[in-house]
Enzyme design. Sequence first.
Site, PDB file in Angstrom:
ATOM      1  N   ARG A 162     -22.607   1.238  -0.693  1.00  0.00           N
ATOM      2  CA  ARG A 162     -22.453  -0.196  -0.406  1.00  0.00           C
ATOM      3  C   ARG A 162     -23.204  -0.559   0.870  1.00  0.00           C
ATOM      4  O   ARG A 162     -23.893  -1.580   0.931  1.00  0.00           O
ATOM      5  CB  ARG A 162     -20.958  -0.531  -0.286  1.00  0.00           C
ATOM      6  CG  ARG A 162     -20.275  -0.442  -1.645  1.00  0.00           C
ATOM      7  CD  ARG A 162     -18.769  -0.403  -1.544  1.00  0.00           C
ATOM      8  NE  ARG A 162     -18.143  -0.562  -2.853  1.00  0.00           N
ATOM      9  CZ  ARG A 162     -16.911  -0.196  -3.131  1.00  0.00           C
ATOM     10  NH1 ARG A 162     -16.150   0.350  -2.207  1.00  0.00           N
ATOM     11  NH2 ARG A 162     -16.418  -0.385  -4.333  1.00  0.00           N
ATOM     12  N   ASP A 196     -18.705   4.143  -0.020  1.00  0.00           N
ATOM     13  CA  ASP A 196     -18.898   3.227   1.115  1.00  0.00           C
ATOM     14  C   ASP A 196     -20.366   3.227   1.548  1.00  0.00           C
ATOM     15  O   ASP A 196     -20.932   2.190   1.886  1.00  0.00           O
ATOM     16  CB  ASP A 196     -18.017   3.651   2.301  1.00  0.00           C
ATOM     17  CG  ASP A 196     -16.548   3.752   1.929  1.00  0.00           C
ATOM     18  OD1 ASP A 196     -16.092   2.919   1.137  1.00  0.00           O
ATOM     19  OD2 ASP A 196     -15.860   4.673   2.417  1.00  0.00           O
ATOM     20  N   HIS A 204     -11.414   6.108   3.747  1.00  0.00           N
ATOM     21  CA  HIS A 204     -11.953   5.241   2.699  1.00  0.00           C
ATOM     22  C   HIS A 204     -11.003   4.045   2.634  1.00  0.00           C
ATOM     23  O   HIS A 204     -10.095   3.987   1.818  1.00  0.00           O
ATOM     24  CB  HIS A 204     -11.998   6.004   1.367  1.00  0.00           C
ATOM     25  CG  HIS A 204     -12.471   5.156   0.215  1.00  0.00           C
ATOM     26  ND1 HIS A 204     -13.672   4.507   0.215  1.00  0.00           N
ATOM     27  CD2 HIS A 204     -11.883   4.847  -0.967  1.00  0.00           C
ATOM     28  CE1 HIS A 204     -13.804   3.838  -0.916  1.00  0.00           C
ATOM     29  NE2 HIS A 204     -12.727   4.025  -1.647  1.00  0.00           N
ATOM     30  N   ARG A 212       0.830  -1.204   0.000  1.00  0.00           N
ATOM     31  CA  ARG A 212       0.000   0.000   0.000  1.00  0.00           C
ATOM     32  C   ARG A 212       0.868   1.258   0.000  1.00  0.00           C
ATOM     33  O   ARG A 212       0.524   2.268  -0.609  1.00  0.00           O
ATOM     34  CB  ARG A 212      -0.879   0.021   1.250  1.00  0.00           C
ATOM     35  CG  ARG A 212      -2.147  -0.742   1.087  1.00  0.00           C
ATOM     36  CD  ARG A 212      -2.908  -0.776   2.406  1.00  0.00           C
ATOM     37  NE  ARG A 212      -3.942  -1.782   2.339  1.00  0.00           N
ATOM     38  CZ  ARG A 212      -5.141  -1.591   1.819  1.00  0.00           C
ATOM     39  NH1 ARG A 212      -5.464  -0.419   1.318  1.00  0.00           N
ATOM     40  NH2 ARG A 212      -6.037  -2.549   1.781  1.00  0.00           N
TER      41      ARG A 212
HETATM   42  P1  NAI Z   1      -6.717   2.410 -14.666  1.00  0.00           P
HETATM   43  O1  NAI Z   1      -5.350   1.838 -14.624  1.00  0.00           O
HETATM   44  O2  NAI Z   1      -7.751   1.754 -15.491  1.00  0.00           O
HETATM   45  O3  NAI Z   1      -6.626   3.949 -15.135  1.00  0.00           O
HETATM   46  C1  NAI Z   1      -5.668   4.857 -14.651  1.00  0.00           C
HETATM   47  C2  NAI Z   1      -5.312   5.797 -15.791  1.00  0.00           C
HETATM   48  O4  NAI Z   1      -4.439   6.822 -15.280  1.00  0.00           O
HETATM   49  C3  NAI Z   1      -4.560   5.115 -16.951  1.00  0.00           C
HETATM   50  O5  NAI Z   1      -5.290   5.272 -18.150  1.00  0.00           O
HETATM   51  C4  NAI Z   1      -3.216   5.835 -16.982  1.00  0.00           C
HETATM   52  O6  NAI Z   1      -2.713   6.005 -18.293  1.00  0.00           O
HETATM   53  C5  NAI Z   1      -3.572   7.174 -16.350  1.00  0.00           C
HETATM   54  N1  NAI Z   1      -2.406   7.905 -15.815  1.00  0.00           N
HETATM   55  C6  NAI Z   1      -1.366   7.411 -15.104  1.00  0.00           C
HETATM   56  N2  NAI Z   1      -0.512   8.407 -14.820  1.00  0.00           N
HETATM   57  C7  NAI Z   1      -1.015   9.539 -15.364  1.00  0.00           C
HETATM   58  C8  NAI Z   1      -0.569  10.888 -15.407  1.00  0.00           C
HETATM   59  N3  NAI Z   1       0.568  11.280 -14.822  1.00  0.00           N
HETATM   60  N4  NAI Z   1      -1.343  11.789 -16.061  1.00  0.00           N
HETATM   61  C9  NAI Z   1      -2.504  11.414 -16.665  1.00  0.00           C
HETATM   62  N5  NAI Z   1      -2.956  10.144 -16.662  1.00  0.00           N
HETATM   63  C10 NAI Z   1      -2.230   9.220 -16.015  1.00  0.00           C
HETATM   64  O7  NAI Z   1      -7.191   2.536 -13.132  1.00  0.00           O
HETATM   65  P2  NAI Z   1      -8.669   2.724 -12.573  1.00  0.00           P
HETATM   66  O8  NAI Z   1      -9.245   1.408 -12.260  1.00  0.00           O
HETATM   67  O9  NAI Z   1      -9.418   3.650 -13.450  1.00  0.00           O
HETATM   68  O10 NAI Z   1      -8.335   3.421 -11.171  1.00  0.00           O
HETATM   69  C11 NAI Z   1      -7.679   4.674 -11.111  1.00  0.00           C
HETATM   70  C12 NAI Z   1      -7.430   5.095  -9.675  1.00  0.00           C
HETATM   71  O11 NAI Z   1      -8.675   5.319  -9.017  1.00  0.00           O
HETATM   72  C13 NAI Z   1      -6.665   4.050  -8.832  1.00  0.00           C
HETATM   73  O12 NAI Z   1      -5.775   4.717  -7.979  1.00  0.00           O
HETATM   74  C14 NAI Z   1      -7.762   3.394  -8.032  1.00  0.00           C
HETATM   75  O13 NAI Z   1      -7.284   2.822  -6.834  1.00  0.00           O
HETATM   76  C15 NAI Z   1      -8.667   4.614  -7.769  1.00  0.00           C
HETATM   77  N6  NAI Z   1     -10.037   4.296  -7.385  1.00  0.00           N
HETATM   78  C16 NAI Z   1     -10.558   4.988  -6.330  1.00  0.00           C
HETATM   79  C17 NAI Z   1     -11.848   4.746  -5.901  1.00  0.00           C
HETATM   80  C18 NAI Z   1     -12.388   5.521  -4.741  1.00  0.00           C
HETATM   81  O14 NAI Z   1     -13.398   5.104  -4.189  1.00  0.00           O
HETATM   82  N7  NAI Z   1     -11.798   6.623  -4.351  1.00  0.00           N
HETATM   83  C19 NAI Z   1     -12.685   3.732  -6.553  1.00  0.00           C
HETATM   84  C20 NAI Z   1     -12.065   3.108  -7.686  1.00  0.00           C
HETATM   85  C21 NAI Z   1     -10.772   3.375  -8.081  1.00  0.00           C
END
Ligand code: NAI
Length: 303
Positions: free
Chosen positions: A148, A145, A172, A85
């Site tokens: 859910r 949360d 979270h 983490r």
């Molecule tokens: P993903 O891997 O599908 O998408 C992440 C995107 O960020 C990728 O397309 C990547 O190219 C882009 N990226 C990386 N570095 C970048 C930069 N410097 N500038 C611009 N774009 C950049 O991941 P996903 O599933 O969409 O999740 C994204 C984030 O959201 C993760 O950290 C995940 O843990 C978080 N998340 C948070 C939630 C919450 O409840 N707060 C719920 C779901 C996901």
Amino acid sequence: MISIIGAGKVGSAAAFDILRYRLGDVVLVDIAEDLAKGEALDMMQAAPAIEFDGKIKGTNDYSQIRGSEVVIVIAGLGRKPGMTRIELMNKNAGIIKTVVREVAKYAPDCKLMIVTNPVDIMTYIAYKTSGFPRNRVFGMGNILDTLRFRSYIAQELNVSREDVRALVIGEHGDTMVPLVQYASVSGIPITQLLSKQQIRKIVQQTVTSGSEVIKLKGATTYAPAAVIAIMTDAILRARNRVIGASTILQGEYGLEDISIGVPVILGKKGIEKIIQLKLNPQTQKQLQKSAQTIKQATNQLTT
Ligand code: NAI
């Protein structure tokens, strides 16, 4: 105009939900330019079906976000096998800093919603990096949360999810605090409808629900996307929704210099008001523990 930084799984799903609400033009920014362009093109082709007449653009050029009223940051990594983490936190912290500097340059008046995990810490970093007032920087976490929590209460009672009202506060993450005493079904406290054992099970399900989805399909998508759209709607349509959001606290709940989930009124200015609940001693202790977990992790930031 709404800009979404990070056109991955959650970013693109959130963009499409926002288009369905018809809240305004959408710009998708990603370092993977083709991905952002491809997602935008795909959504543009769906636009007649969802009766969206605005613009949707994909790019890697931050100048395109100029004038955005809301910017949502979902860029970053999810946890990979073998990655701790803390490693994830440090990688994403670097990304958040880079992204937020660009946002502050091109959209200095925006409301900045952080989604990247660990969201409470990323929100704190975004607040520090942007220099924005605290009402304009907040994180999406507790509202998910809560969704859910509501789903599991409704499932246990076999009642409409719409009639279930509830609140989750705190990190979270594993130390989140589902507020049983404030959960109700059309005004009836759940403590009158469910046994202690059933409530314990629901609370446990709420805490582990995100990781359960990740275990099964690698990431969560629809639920986070849906709540991002709800929060964006609350801001752009000045709805003054009462939701849990990761918020910079300066003394509220006895907490200082931290971003953590508490109930707020979300409207045109972003956080219109932080709602200070009277917590019972046990819940206050749980919130303190949650805050400690966030602070301890923040102390391990290397970037
Ligand atoms: P993903 O891997 O599908 O998408 C992440 C995107 O960020 C990728 O397309 C990547 O190219 C882009 N990226 C990386 N570095 C970048 C930069 N410097 N500038 C611009 N774009 C950049 O991941 P996903 O599933 O969409 O999740 C994204 C984030 O959201 C993760 O950290 C995940 O843990 C978080 N998340 C948070 C939630 C919450 O409840 N707060 C719920 C779901 C996901």
